[in-house]
Design a protein around this motif. Sequence first.
Motif, PDB file in Angstrom:
ATOM      1  N   ARG A   5       0.832  -1.204   0.000  1.00 37.22           N
ATOM      2  CA  ARG A   5       0.000   0.000   0.000  1.00 37.22           C
ATOM      3  C   ARG A   5       0.866   1.252   0.000  1.00 37.22           C
ATOM      4  N   TRP A  50      -7.123   5.109   0.953  1.00 39.59           N
ATOM      5  CA  TRP A  50      -6.487   4.470  -0.203  1.00 39.59           C
ATOM      6  C   TRP A  50      -7.266   3.262  -0.738  1.00 39.59           C
ATOM      7  N   PRO A  51      -7.771   2.352   0.106  1.00 35.40           N
ATOM      8  CA  PRO A  51      -8.552   1.229  -0.433  1.00 35.40           C
ATOM      9  C   PRO A  51      -9.798   1.699  -1.203  1.00 35.40           C
ATOM     10  N   ALA A  52     -10.484   2.705  -0.698  1.00 31.91           N
ATOM     11  CA  ALA A  52     -11.662   3.228  -1.400  1.00 31.91           C
ATOM     12  C   ALA A  52     -11.262   3.878  -2.722  1.00 31.91           C
ATOM     13  N   GLN A  54      -8.735   3.051  -4.583  1.00 35.35           N
ATOM     14  CA  GLN A  54      -8.391   1.995  -5.531  1.00 35.35           C
ATOM     15  C   GLN A  54      -9.624   1.303  -6.096  1.00 35.35           C
ATOM     16  N   ARG A  55     -10.718   1.294  -5.360  1.00 34.29           N
ATOM     17  CA  ARG A  55     -11.959   0.682  -5.842  1.00 34.29           C
ATOM     18  C   ARG A  55     -12.802   1.638  -6.671  1.00 34.29           C
ATOM     19  N   ALA A  56     -12.449   2.904  -6.705  1.00 34.52           N
ATOM     20  CA  ALA A  56     -13.264   3.913  -7.388  1.00 34.52           C
ATOM     21  C   ALA A  56     -13.348   3.630  -8.883  1.00 34.52           C
ATOM     22  N   ASP A  57     -14.553   3.811  -9.434  1.00 38.35           N
ATOM     23  CA  ASP A  57     -14.749   3.642 -10.878  1.00 38.35           C
ATOM     24  C   ASP A  57     -13.997   4.705 -11.663  1.00 38.35           C
ATOM     25  N   PRO A  59     -11.030   7.120 -10.793  1.00 35.37           N
ATOM     26  CA  PRO A  59     -10.022   7.619  -9.840  1.00 35.37           C
ATOM     27  C   PRO A  59      -9.719   9.106 -10.011  1.00 35.37           C
ATOM     28  N   TYR A  62     -12.418  11.016  -8.367  1.00 34.91           N
ATOM     29  CA  TYR A  62     -12.278  10.866  -6.919  1.00 34.91           C
ATOM     30  C   TYR A  62     -11.269  11.878  -6.389  1.00 34.91           C
TER      31      TYR A  62
END
Length: 176
Positions: A5, A50-52, A54-57, A59, A62
């Motif tokens: 990470r 950071w995890p959220a 990385q999951r963003a449609d 980025p 975001y």
Amino acid sequence: MRRDRDEQFHDFVVSRRPRLLHTATLLTAGDTHLAEDLVQATLTKLYVAWPAFQRADNPDGYVRRVLVNALIDEKRRVWRHRERSMAELPDVAGDTPGGAGAAGEAVRQALRELPPRMRAAVVFRYFYDLDVAATADALSCSEGNVKSQTARGLDRLRAALHGSARPTFLSQGATP
């Protein structure tokens, strides 16, 4: 896991920080000190989430949203209303530089007068050429809101810029 990470975040910062700083400088109407603060706040919030991220449609959207939220949070601070940072201190109060940079300074000053969300709508639409939907996503608002904020922002910029240009023309002998 934590090391991966941190490495991913480090790579992100190295590759994206210059662009973030450029965007923040536009959003702050040329206030490089505030832009640095916004980028730091944005990167801190991104690291925590950071995890959220990385999951963003989207980025990029975001990151823009986090940057605009940091700007709005910063503008809400009470002490910020009393302080204005400057790259160079004038010799005399009210001393403004003339010459080739005067037009750019007039635009930066006009942008400073816009509320943060309105300024962000104008910057994203016209400096970054984002469409209405992408700007709405970055600002977490409706497309209609982006259209109205952009239209009002442009009207205010035109008024400010035409108002600041008028005395120059009159001093050169032009008539209103």
